[in-house]
Design an enzyme around this catalytic site. Sequence first.
Site, short mmCIF file in Angstrom:
data_model
loop_
_atom_site.label_atom_id
_atom_site.label_comp_id
_atom_site.label_asym_id
_atom_site.label_seq_id
_atom_site.Cartn_x
_atom_site.Cartn_y
_atom_site.Cartn_z
N ARG A 1 -59.80 28.50 -17.10
CA ARG A 1 -60.10 27.09 -17.34
C ARG A 1 -61.57 26.94 -17.68
NH1 ARG A 1 -63.02 24.45 -13.50
NH2 ARG A 1 -63.13 25.42 -11.46
N ASN A 2 -62.29 28.06 -17.67
CA ASN A 2 -63.73 28.08 -17.93
C ASN A 2 -64.03 28.92 -19.16
OD1 ASN A 2 -64.56 26.62 -15.59
ND2 ASN A 2 -64.09 28.42 -14.37
#
Length: 140
Positions: free
Chosen positions: A52-53
């Site tokens: 998600r990063n």
Amino acid sequence: MGQPDMNLAGPVKVLSEAHFPETFKGIYMKPVETRKIFEAKGWSKIAAFQTRNPMHRSHEYLAKIAIETMDGVLIHQILGKLKEGDIPADVRADAINTLMDKYFVKDSAVQCGYPMEMRYAGPGKPSSTRSSGKTSAAAT
């Protein structure tokens, strides 16, 4: 592990893909689409990296090791709603594309995403747990 020799299930039906196919055209893929890409590339051993990063140095290194030991790497990012302050999907996609173009072996990685919204647990915001020096599920 205590499971029976056979598991039964019925057909899986997607009720809605919402805005994801249009909003993330070229990144959002169904499993059947990724399998077609793997088949076209001749890949049978695939490592997957979910994030998600943006990918940082250790992520890059893990992907590079996977590329050396597997046929290819699927970089699979979350496309749904994240927490406040997270890097938007289009920015992450551009960063991942740069890695794929300039760092990884050519045609050794595929980027796609899936429509999931992150869920967080814990008593407080990550910033409040960080300032106390304590780690909780919300801060990790």
